[in-house]
Design an enzyme around this catalytic site. Structure first.
Site, PDB file in Angstrom:
ATOM      1  N   HIS A 254     -30.045  66.805  40.803  1.00  0.00           N
ATOM      2  CA  HIS A 254     -29.177  67.944  41.138  1.00  0.00           C
ATOM      3  C   HIS A 254     -28.160  67.537  42.202  1.00  0.00           C
ATOM      4  O   HIS A 254     -26.953  67.783  42.054  1.00  0.00           O
ATOM      5  CB  HIS A 254     -30.035  69.115  41.644  1.00  0.00           C
ATOM      6  CG  HIS A 254     -29.240  70.273  42.176  1.00  0.00           C
ATOM      7  ND1 HIS A 254     -28.996  71.415  41.443  1.00  0.00           N
ATOM      8  CD2 HIS A 254     -28.643  70.470  43.388  1.00  0.00           C
ATOM      9  CE1 HIS A 254     -28.279  72.260  42.171  1.00  0.00           C
ATOM     10  NE2 HIS A 254     -28.068  71.707  43.360  1.00  0.00           N
ATOM     11  N   GLU A 255     -28.634  66.899  43.258  1.00  0.00           N
ATOM     12  CA  GLU A 255     -27.739  66.565  44.369  1.00  0.00           C
ATOM     13  C   GLU A 255     -26.772  65.439  43.998  1.00  0.00           C
ATOM     14  O   GLU A 255     -25.606  65.462  44.410  1.00  0.00           O
ATOM     15  CB  GLU A 255     -28.560  66.191  45.605  1.00  0.00           C
ATOM     16  CG  GLU A 255     -29.445  67.313  46.130  1.00  0.00           C
ATOM     17  CD  GLU A 255     -28.677  68.540  46.606  1.00  0.00           C
ATOM     18  OE1 GLU A 255     -27.450  68.448  46.774  1.00  0.00           O
ATOM     19  OE2 GLU A 255     -29.310  69.597  46.791  1.00  0.00           O
ATOM     20  N   CYS A 265     -24.099  75.752  38.826  1.00  0.00           N
ATOM     21  CA  CYS A 265     -23.886  76.338  37.501  1.00  0.00           C
ATOM     22  C   CYS A 265     -24.207  77.828  37.524  1.00  0.00           C
ATOM     23  O   CYS A 265     -25.219  78.254  38.070  1.00  0.00           O
ATOM     24  CB  CYS A 265     -24.764  75.633  36.468  1.00  0.00           C
ATOM     25  SG  CYS A 265     -24.530  76.270  34.791  1.00  0.00           S
ATOM     26  N   CYS A 270     -29.977  76.055  34.061  1.00  0.00           N
ATOM     27  CA  CYS A 270     -29.451  74.697  34.193  1.00  0.00           C
ATOM     28  C   CYS A 270     -29.968  74.054  35.474  1.00  0.00           C
ATOM     29  O   CYS A 270     -30.207  74.734  36.481  1.00  0.00           O
ATOM     30  CB  CYS A 270     -27.919  74.767  34.223  1.00  0.00           C
ATOM     31  SG  CYS A 270     -27.069  73.179  34.429  1.00  0.00           S
ATOM     32  N   CYS A 289     -27.275  72.415  31.217  1.00  0.00           N
ATOM     33  CA  CYS A 289     -26.771  73.264  30.145  1.00  0.00           C
ATOM     34  C   CYS A 289     -25.641  72.512  29.438  1.00  0.00           C
ATOM     35  O   CYS A 289     -25.143  71.497  29.950  1.00  0.00           O
ATOM     36  CB  CYS A 289     -26.276  74.597  30.711  1.00  0.00           C
ATOM     37  SG  CYS A 289     -24.682  74.485  31.568  1.00  0.00           S
TER      38      CYS A 289
END
Length: 360
Positions: A254-255, A265, A270, A289
Site C-alpha cells: 500500500h505504502e 482509492c 481495494c 481494484c
C-alpha cells in the site's frame, strides 16, 4: 454498514477515461486484460465489490479526499515512475524482525519475494540490516502503551542519505513502533513521495499489541539519554504468524503504491483504500481494484497474467521468477522455514478466478 456506490458510467470513465489518447491506449491492451479490468463497471461483477463503511471513524468519512481516476494519475506532473536506470526497490530492515536471526532473515526474504511479485518486473534488493543506533534517530517510550517508539521523520532522513543510485525507492521496515512528532500517539508508516523513501512499522500488527498481556511494555527510566540506544537491546518482537505476515505485506505494498503516485482509492474495495485503524486495515483486500491496477501497470509495464501467476507462486512457497530479481544475500547455510501463508489462501482462490477471466 453502508456502501460507497458509483454508477457504471462513473466507474468506466475512472478506468478508461474520455481522453482519446488514453482510450486508444486502453484499447491496445490485451483482450483478456481488458475483459478483467472491465469488471470494474459490470453490474454482475463478483470479483471487485464496493467499499463498505462501518463507522464514522472510517477513513473516507473522516478524511475527505478528491478521488483520483486513471486520467488524473496519468497526468499528474509530480508522479514518479521507474526508469531504465532506476528500476529497483530497496528494503532496509531496522532492528530485528524476528526473535532469532534465522526468523528475521526469512521474514525479510518473504517480504522481498512478495514485493517482487506484486511490483512484477522491478528488482527488489535487500540492504544489510542495521540497528536503531546507526540511524541516530530520536526515540521515546509511549506514555499510553509504555512501548518503545522511534521517530519516523528521522528514519526517512537516514534512508534518503542511503538511497542507492539505481533505486526507484527505498523503504525501511521495523518491528519498533513509530511516531511522527511529539504531539502524535503513533503512526503505522510515513513516506516522502518526492524523495522516494518510506518507513513502516509492523509492531502493532502482533496479535497481543492491544491486549493487557502485551509484553512489549518497558519500565520508563527516570531519564532516557538521546544517545543511549542500549534501551533497544532485546526489545520485544511479536511472534511471526500468518496474519502478521499478511498485514505486513498489505502495509508494505500500500505504502509503496503511494510512492508510485497512487492516491487513496475511493472507487471499489481495494488495497489502496485508506485506513484509520487496524480493524479497517484488516477489511481492506490484498488486491488492487481495476482502476488502481491499470495505474500500476501503466507505471511498471507488466503483464497482468504474469503478475498474478507470480503472486500464486509466492503463496505456494515457490521462488518468484521475475525479470531482474536480485539473488543477493544467499547463505551457504540457508535454512528455509515454512512460510506461514494460511491467511493468503482465500486470496489465492480469488487470483485464480481472475486468471480464468483473463485467459478465457
Amino acid at each position: 454498514m453502508q456502501t460507497v456506490q458509483h454508477s457504471e458510467q462513473t466507474l468506466k470513465t475512472a478506468l478508461i477515461s474520455k481522453n482519446p489518447t488514453l482510450v486508444s491506449q486502453y484499447e491496445k491492451l490485451d483482450a483478456g486484460e481488458r475483459r478483467l479490468l472491465n469488471k470494474a463497471f459490470k453490474p454482475d461483477n463478483e470479483l471487485f465489490g464496493p467499499i463498505t463503511l462501518h463507522s464514522e471513524s472510517d477513513w473516507i468519512i473522516s478524511h475527505p479526499e478528491v478521488p483520483q481516476d486513471f486520467e488524473q494519475f496519468f497526468s499528474d506532473p509530480s508522479r514518479k515512475a521507474p526508469s531504465p536506470e532506476k528500476r529497483s526497490i530497496y528494503i532496509q530492515c531496522i532492528g530485528s524482525l524476528g526473535n532469532t536471526r534465522i526468523i528475521s532473515e526469512e521474514y525479510i526474504k518473504w517480504l522481498k519475494g512478495y514485493c517482487e511479485a506484486f511490483f512484477y518486473g522491478l528488482t527488489v534488493k535487500l540492504l544489510e540490516p542495521v540497528p536503531v543506533s546507526v540511524t541516530r534517530c530520536s526515540f521515546r517510550i509511549n506514555d499510553n502503551t509504555q512501548n518503545l517508539q522511534i521517530h519516523a521523520g528521522h528514519i526517512l532522513r537516514f534512508l534518503k542519505k542511503k538511497k542507492p543510485r539505481d533505486a526507484f525507492c527505498i523503504v525501511g521496515v521495523t518491528m519498533i513502533d513509530l511516531y511522527p512528532r511529539d504531539s502524535w500517539n503513533f503512526v503505522f508508516g510515513q513516506a516522502s513521495l518526492t524523495d522516494g523513501v518510506g518507513i513502516f512499522s509492523f509492531a502493532r500488527y502482533g496479535s497481543d499489541f492491544y491486549s493487557s498481556r502485551y509484553e512489549g511494555r518497558v519500565n520508563k527510566p527516570q531519564r532516557v539519554s538521546s544517545s543511549d540506544y542500549s534501551i533497544f537491546d532485546n526489545y520485544y518482537i511479536p511472534e511471526v504468524t500468518s496474519v502478521l505476515l499478511l498485514r505486513s505485506c498489505k502495509t508494505l505494498t500500500h505504502e509503496i503504491g503511494h510512492i508510485f503516485g497512487l492516491r487513496h482509492c475511493q472507487w471499489l474495495a481495494c488495497l489502496m483504500q485508506g485506513s484509520n485503524h487496524l480493524e479497517e486495515a484488516d477489511r481492506r483486500p490484498l488486491n488492487l481494484c481495476p482502476i488502481c491496477l491499470r495505474k500500476l501497470q501503466c507505471a511498471i509495464g507488466f503483464s497482468i497474467i504474469e503478475r498474478y501467476q507470480a503472486l500464486v507462486r509466492w503463496i505456494d512457497d515457490e521462488t518468484v521468477d521475475t525479470p531482474g530479481a536480485s539473488t543477493e544475500h544467499s547463505r551457504e547455510d540457508d535454512v528455509n522455514l515454512p512460510k506461514p501463508v494460511e491467511a493468503f489462501k482465500e486470496w489465492k482462490e480469488w487470483i485464480i478466478k481472475c486468471l480464468a477471466v483473463v485467459q478465457k
